[in-house]
Design a protein around this motif. Structure first.
Motif, PDB file in Angstrom:
ATOM      1  N   ARG A  70      -7.779  17.426  -5.272  1.00  0.00           N
ATOM      2  CA  ARG A  70      -7.123  18.732  -5.124  1.00  0.00           C
ATOM      3  C   ARG A  70      -5.641  18.553  -5.412  1.00  0.00           C
ATOM      4  O   ARG A  70      -5.139  17.442  -5.423  1.00  0.00           O
ATOM      5  N   ASP A  71      -4.957  19.643  -5.582  1.00  0.00           N
ATOM      6  CA  ASP A  71      -3.519  19.594  -5.812  1.00  0.00           C
ATOM      7  C   ASP A  71      -2.828  20.410  -4.722  1.00  0.00           C
ATOM      8  O   ASP A  71      -2.249  21.443  -4.974  1.00  0.00           O
ATOM      9  N   GLN A 130      -7.588   8.214 -16.044  1.00  0.00           N
ATOM     10  CA  GLN A 130      -6.350   8.887 -16.475  1.00  0.00           C
ATOM     11  C   GLN A 130      -6.083  10.120 -15.620  1.00  0.00           C
ATOM     12  O   GLN A 130      -4.944  10.411 -15.271  1.00  0.00           O
ATOM     13  N   ARG A 131      -7.150  10.838 -15.278  1.00  0.00           N
ATOM     14  CA  ARG A 131      -7.007  12.042 -14.469  1.00  0.00           C
ATOM     15  C   ARG A 131      -6.459  11.688 -13.082  1.00  0.00           C
ATOM     16  O   ARG A 131      -5.595  12.376 -12.550  1.00  0.00           O
ATOM     17  N   ILE A 132      -6.973  10.610 -12.501  1.00  0.00           N
ATOM     18  CA  ILE A 132      -6.479  10.172 -11.191  1.00  0.00           C
ATOM     19  C   ILE A 132      -5.026   9.737 -11.291  1.00  0.00           C
ATOM     20  O   ILE A 132      -4.217  10.024 -10.409  1.00  0.00           O
ATOM     21  N   ALA A 133      -4.676   9.059 -12.376  1.00  0.00           N
ATOM     22  CA  ALA A 133      -3.285   8.611 -12.559  1.00  0.00           C
ATOM     23  C   ALA A 133      -2.340   9.814 -12.619  1.00  0.00           C
ATOM     24  O   ALA A 133      -1.274   9.802 -11.987  1.00  0.00           O
ATOM     25  N   GLU A 137       0.693  10.856  -9.976  1.00  0.00           N
ATOM     26  CA  GLU A 137       2.097  11.137 -10.311  1.00  0.00           C
ATOM     27  C   GLU A 137       2.566  12.423  -9.638  1.00  0.00           C
ATOM     28  O   GLU A 137       3.660  12.465  -9.071  1.00  0.00           O
ATOM     29  N   ARG A 138       1.740  13.470  -9.700  1.00  0.00           N
ATOM     30  CA  ARG A 138       2.107  14.736  -9.041  1.00  0.00           C
ATOM     31  C   ARG A 138       2.208  14.534  -7.527  1.00  0.00           C
ATOM     32  O   ARG A 138       3.135  15.027  -6.880  1.00  0.00           O
ATOM     33  N   PHE A 139       1.256  13.797  -7.003  1.00  0.00           N
ATOM     34  CA  PHE A 139       1.202  13.510  -5.572  1.00  0.00           C
ATOM     35  C   PHE A 139       2.473  12.780  -5.129  1.00  0.00           C
ATOM     36  O   PHE A 139       3.112  13.155  -4.151  1.00  0.00           O
ATOM     37  N   GLU A 140       2.859  11.738  -5.857  1.00  0.00           N
ATOM     38  CA  GLU A 140       4.070  10.987  -5.502  1.00  0.00           C
ATOM     39  C   GLU A 140       5.302  11.876  -5.553  1.00  0.00           C
ATOM     40  O   GLU A 140       6.178  11.774  -4.698  1.00  0.00           O
ATOM     41  N   VAL A 159      11.513   4.580  -4.055  1.00  0.00           N
ATOM     42  CA  VAL A 159      11.020   3.224  -3.783  1.00  0.00           C
ATOM     43  C   VAL A 159      10.053   3.248  -2.600  1.00  0.00           C
ATOM     44  O   VAL A 159       8.960   2.660  -2.663  1.00  0.00           O
ATOM     45  N   ALA A 160      10.427   3.934  -1.528  1.00  0.00           N
ATOM     46  CA  ALA A 160       9.552   4.003  -0.350  1.00  0.00           C
ATOM     47  C   ALA A 160       8.214   4.648  -0.705  1.00  0.00           C
ATOM     48  O   ALA A 160       7.149   4.167  -0.293  1.00  0.00           O
ATOM     49  N   VAL A 161       8.252   5.704  -1.497  1.00  0.00           N
ATOM     50  CA  VAL A 161       7.022   6.386  -1.891  1.00  0.00           C
ATOM     51  C   VAL A 161       6.201   5.522  -2.839  1.00  0.00           C
ATOM     52  O   VAL A 161       4.970   5.460  -2.725  1.00  0.00           O
ATOM     53  N   ALA A 162       6.857   4.820  -3.752  1.00  0.00           N
ATOM     54  CA  ALA A 162       6.124   3.945  -4.674  1.00  0.00           C
ATOM     55  C   ALA A 162       5.403   2.832  -3.915  1.00  0.00           C
ATOM     56  O   ALA A 162       4.233   2.534  -4.175  1.00  0.00           O
TER      57      ALA A 162
END
Length: 199
Positions: A70-71, A130-133, A137-140, A159-162
């Protein structure tokens, strides 16, 4: 699903969760029977006993329906807990990311067999990876914006989120490979402890 869980859900939320789950399971099973490229949204709708329009109300694509991604923004309860937390930033970001992951990836709370199915699909289909990746990115990005409400340094937030994202990612990998129970919180705690021992 709310952060408080199914017990706090009203009838509308419970029916929406059930419909979401039916679509996700139908899409996943069809993709396992054939392949993602060889199934249609119409078939997913028929298997889930919903209309095509309903499928698109829940998922923007058949790939998203298969993955169950989900987004949604981070859960408000988790955001409030994060903003009020006095603990070390990384621990609090990991908790926020994990709660958000569970909210956005409904399959993450399912059974070990659902995890094995998802693992099989990911191994067979680069498009799903690719879809999960992209979803990651949106999630991060969403998590970074929340972290910036607590710290002023964008680089520190990123950095903390990564780091938190990678630690959560390891928990998901363990879950998909059958090495963790549903939800993986205990596995995540072990991974965070191993990370701290590495510093």
């Amino acid at each position: 699903m709310t952060a408080a869980g199914p017990a706090a859900e009203g009838l509308r939320q419970r029916k929406a969760r059930q419909t979401w789950t039916a679509i996700n399971r139908a899409a996943r099973r069809l993709a396992l029977e054939r392949s993602v490229d060889d199934i249609s949204v119409q078939e997913i709708a028929e298997r889930a006993d919903v209309s095509v329009r309903t499928v698109f109300n829940y998922f923007p694509s058949k790939e998203d329906a298969v993955l169950g991604v989900r987004d949604l923004p981070p859960p408000p309860v988790s955001v409030a807990r994060f903003l009020a937390a006095p603990g070390p930033l990384l621990d609090d970001v990991v908790a926020l990311a994990f709660d958000s992951l569970r909210e956005n990836w409904g399959g993450f709370t399912e059974t070990a067999s659902a995890a094995a199915e998802l693992g099989e699909l990911l191994e067979k289909n680069a498009k799903l990876v690719q879809r999960i990746a992209k979803a990651g990115e949106r999630f991060e990005g969403q998590i970074v914006e929340v972290v910036l409400r607590r710290v002023d340094d964008r680089l520190q937030a990123k950095v903390a989120v990564a780091v938190a994202g990678r630690l959560c990612g390891l928990a998901v990998e363990q879950w998909v490979r059958g090495g963790a129970g549903p939800g993986g919180r205990e596995t995540l705690e072990e991974i965070v402890a191993a990370f701290r021992r590495s510093l």
